[in-house]
Design an enzyme around this catalytic site. Structure first.
Site, short mmCIF file in Angstrom:
data_model
loop_
_atom_site.label_atom_id
_atom_site.label_comp_id
_atom_site.label_asym_id
_atom_site.label_seq_id
_atom_site.Cartn_x
_atom_site.Cartn_y
_atom_site.Cartn_z
N ASP A 13 45.89 -21.95 23.69
CA ASP A 13 46.11 -20.51 23.75
C ASP A 13 47.27 -20.19 24.69
O ASP A 13 48.09 -19.31 24.40
CB ASP A 13 44.83 -19.79 24.17
CG ASP A 13 44.91 -18.29 23.96
OD1 ASP A 13 45.46 -17.84 22.93
OD2 ASP A 13 44.39 -17.55 24.82
N ARG A 61 54.82 -5.79 15.31
CA ARG A 61 53.94 -6.07 16.45
C ARG A 61 53.12 -7.35 16.26
O ARG A 61 52.25 -7.65 17.07
CB ARG A 61 52.98 -4.90 16.67
CG ARG A 61 53.65 -3.60 17.04
CD ARG A 61 52.67 -2.48 17.40
NE ARG A 61 51.63 -2.24 16.41
CZ ARG A 61 50.33 -2.47 16.60
NH1 ARG A 61 49.88 -2.95 17.73
NH2 ARG A 61 49.46 -2.20 15.64
N LYS A 62 53.40 -8.13 15.21
CA LYS A 62 52.62 -9.33 14.92
C LYS A 62 53.48 -10.59 15.03
O LYS A 62 54.59 -10.63 14.50
CB LYS A 62 52.02 -9.26 13.52
CG LYS A 62 51.03 -8.13 13.34
CD LYS A 62 50.49 -8.12 11.92
CE LYS A 62 49.50 -6.99 11.74
NZ LYS A 62 48.96 -6.98 10.37
#
Length: 128
Positions: free
Chosen positions: A50, A97-98
């Site tokens: 992550d 925004r992705k």
């Protein structure tokens, strides 16, 4: 919590490409990060992945801010404790925004891929 004797003793080394679309992170994983005897805990690997994913997603997103929308991990091989590993991450696609990103953990010699992850990061509509 993860730094200290037999954990992550040395801060990871982080290298970016000039455009920050790819990252290479070198880290040593100690014996106190195990779930099973001498095997690094899968949750620790998920955390590392992550972080690598965020390294390439966040700089690409508006406001240099984003959140993990999903995280898909495939555990291929056990990661033995008390060794150096290499994390690699890259930005695959950016739409507004992705940001779609992928990362993996491999052996130092690049011969074994232990774990792979794909993720979607989303930036907030406005900065905080």
């Amino acid at each position: 919590t993860l730094r200290g004797k037999d954990k992550v003793v040395v801060p990871p080394l982080v290298f970016y490409t000039n455009d920050r679309k790819e990252v290479t992170i070198i880290v040593h994983l100690g014996r106190s990060l195990c779930g099973h005897d001498k095997i690094v805990h899968g949750g620790m690997l998920a955390t590392l992945l992550d972080e690598a994913l965020a390294c390439v997603a966040i700089p690409a997103l508006p406001f240099n801010m984003g959140f993990t929308a999903n995280l898909n991990i495939d555990y291929r091989l056990p990661v033995k404790a008390d060794q150096w590993v290499v994390l690699r991450g890259k930005l695959n696609n950016l739409e507004g925004r992705k940001a779609w990103v992928e990362a993996w953990i491999e052996s130092v010699d690049g011969q074994q891929k232990f774990t792979e992850a794909k993720s979607l990061y989303i930036a907030p509509k406005a900065p905080f």
